[in-house]
Design an enzyme around this catalytic site. Structure first.
Site, PDB file in Angstrom:
ATOM      1  N   GLU A 172      -9.557 -37.204 -15.454  1.00  0.00           N
ATOM      2  CA  GLU A 172     -10.269 -37.454 -14.204  1.00  0.00           C
ATOM      3  C   GLU A 172     -10.993 -38.788 -14.186  1.00  0.00           C
ATOM      4  OE1 GLU A 172     -12.707 -34.020 -13.408  1.00  0.00           O
ATOM      5  OE2 GLU A 172     -10.985 -32.701 -13.199  1.00  0.00           O
ATOM      6  N   GLU A 357      -5.566 -28.703 -14.884  1.00  0.00           N
ATOM      7  CA  GLU A 357      -6.785 -27.895 -14.728  1.00  0.00           C
ATOM      8  C   GLU A 357      -6.749 -27.165 -13.401  1.00  0.00           C
ATOM      9  OE1 GLU A 357     -10.676 -29.698 -15.004  1.00  0.00           O
ATOM     10  OE2 GLU A 357     -10.103 -30.808 -16.805  1.00  0.00           O
TER      11      GLU A 357
HETATM   12  O1  IFM Z   1     -15.758 -28.793 -16.364  1.00  0.00           O
HETATM   13  C1  IFM Z   1     -15.045 -29.684 -15.581  1.00  0.00           C
HETATM   14  C2  IFM Z   1     -14.082 -30.498 -16.422  1.00  0.00           C
HETATM   15  O2  IFM Z   1     -14.748 -31.185 -17.447  1.00  0.00           O
HETATM   16  C3  IFM Z   1     -13.376 -31.517 -15.562  1.00  0.00           C
HETATM   17  N1  IFM Z   1     -12.781 -30.890 -14.409  1.00  0.00           N
HETATM   18  C4  IFM Z   1     -13.576 -29.998 -13.629  1.00  0.00           C
HETATM   19  C5  IFM Z   1     -14.233 -28.958 -14.522  1.00  0.00           C
HETATM   20  C6  IFM Z   1     -15.102 -28.004 -13.681  1.00  0.00           C
HETATM   21  O3  IFM Z   1     -16.106 -28.708 -13.026  1.00  0.00           O
END
Ligand code: IFM
Length: 452
Positions: A172, A357
């Protein structure tokens, strides 16, 4: 009364990669052990007022000491793969090229443990924990950090690439640059929009340089980045709302992908993207272009957008509407956003996709029998994962799904307030208990799908 409908069978190919994801700072703890140096998150957490209740990742899930038990847990969940991140300050504490052997050894042992359990390691080189020593020199706003990251990427792949073949460069990049340098909600807590935009470009340079360096080792089979993405639907059929939504999509979803694949920035700004403002120098756009082997999509939510004539930058704002279903984080539940974004990315880039994710924060606690019946998470996952299957049916080459997260952990500026895990962690005792969603996910993996 719940609606009555026939059950739907959701199926995946047998070789689909089912996994869970975590990140170093969020689970490891051992913040100053065995030669690890201070990271920007260690510093940020110690800065009053930055993190809820001044909580820290000092201990987190104590995974550094419990990794064997955690791999056993993954085995119990029947995971095929595990996405974790490597801590730069643990492995190269000063951010330069002197390795901390104990730090490298930790990841080496973790990888061995995973392979012995038949679980494919899928590491990310950077999930936000920059060595503080590099922040002192300007962090991601200093072009030299791109050079340091290139070295780090090369060195890590040299050391671990005998056993790891699939890598992610960043997690990210949009989040850690914009939240870190524009609105200051994340480390290093800077609020300077112009610095933030320059940082985005330096991270794009670092991504391109690291990709080439990693390939130079001859040890990489597949590399990519996990990009934060969200669904963006125009609030009306008007041309102005459509164009505004497109600018928003370009800025939040493609800012690091389009440079990597095509050596250009998306047209996200009203009146075009100003390269000078980003600090682009001659030759940079060739450096940022380093096409990936796959695209990682991190997606949780989506929204509706409309033209905002008051916003001179992107000219867009989120449309006001009746609030829909939300997770305990306050994020809207929009399963179809996952399908829509996958299809858009597949159609535009034609590269294999991993959902790197997806998941939800729900604050379910153990009941009197010690079980954690987190039905809302199961329902969330059913609906989102069904959208992945829908995208595959429509022709998208989606190879895997990584659920965030394996276990409850440190949720950045929210400390331990939000629980994203399919395993409950009692942070007092470090006891792990698989939630109902964890058992559900185990069965999904075992059956290559589910009915709902
Ligand atoms: O916990 C975070 C992760 O580190 C990065 N993506 C989103 C998740 C939830 O907020």
């Amino acid at each position: 009364m719940a609606e009555r409908r026939e059950k739907i069978r959701v199926s995946f190919p047998d070789n689909f990669v089912w996994g869970c994801a975590t990140a170093s700072y969020q689970i490891e703890g051992a913040w100053d052990e065995d030669g690890k140096s201070e990271s920007i998150w260690d510093r940020f957490c110690r800065t009053p007022g930055k993190v809820r209740n001044e909580e820290t990742g000092d201990v987190a899930c104590d995974h550094y000491h419990r990794y064997k038990d955690d791999v056993a847990l993954m085995r119990e969940l029947q995971l095929k793969s595990y996405r974790f991140s490597i801590s730069w300050p643990r492995t190269y504490p000063d951010g330069l090229s002197v390795a901390n052997d104990k730090g490298i050894d930790f990841y080496s042992k973790l990888i061995d443990e995973l392979l012995a359990a038949g679980i494919l390691p899928f590491p990310t080189l950077y999930h936000w924990d920059l060595p503080q020593a590099l922040q002192e020199k300007g962090g991601w706003a200093n072009r030299d950090t791109a050079k340091r990251f290139e070295e780090y990427a090369y060195n890590i792949v040299e050391k671990l690439g005998d056993r790891v073949k699939k890598w992610m460069i960043f997690n990210e990049p949009w989040v850690f640059t914009i939240m870190g340098y524009m609105n200051g909600h994340h480390a290093p807590g800077i609020r300077e929009p112009s610095m933030a935009m320059r940082a985005t470009h330096i991270v794009n340079l670092a991504q391109g340089m690291a990709a080439r360096a990693m390939r130079e080792t001859g040890k990489v089979e597949e590399l990519g980045t996990a990009f934060s993405m969200s669904g963006a639907t125009p609030a009306s059929k008007s041309q102005a709302d459509k164009e505004a939504t497109e600018r928003r999509f370009g800025f939040t979803n493609l800012w690091f992908l389009e440079p990597m694949q095509n050596g250009r920035y998306p047209d996200a700004y009203v009146g075009g993207t100003d390269l000078e403002r980003l600090g682009v120098e001659p030759g940079d756009m060739e450096i940022v272009k380093a096409p990936a082997d796959f695209i990682g999509i991190n997606l949780y939510t989506g929204g509706e957008f409309e033209h905002d004539p008051q916003d001179p930058n992107l000219g867009v704002r989120q449309a006001r509407r009746e609030p829909g279903e939300r997770t305990d984080f306050g994020w809207e539940v929009r399963p179809e956003a996952l399908h829509d974004v996958i299809m858009r990315i597949w159609n535009d880039y034609k590269l294999p996709i991993y959902v790197t994710e997806n998941g939800a924060s729900y604050d379910d606690r153990p009941n009197e029998d010690g079980e954690i019946p987190d039905e809302r998470r199961v329902s969330f996952l059913e609906r989102y994962i069904a959208q992945v299957a829908r995208a595959i049916d429509e022709g998208a080459d989606v190879r895997g799904y990584y659920l965030w997260s394996l276990m409850d952990n440190f949720e950045w500026a929210f400390g331990y307030e939000h629980r994203f895990g399919i395993t409950y962690v009692d942070f007092e005792t470090q006891e792990r208990t698989i939630k109902q969603s964890g058992y559900w996910y185990r069965d999904v993996i075992a059956n290559s799908g589910f009915e709902y």
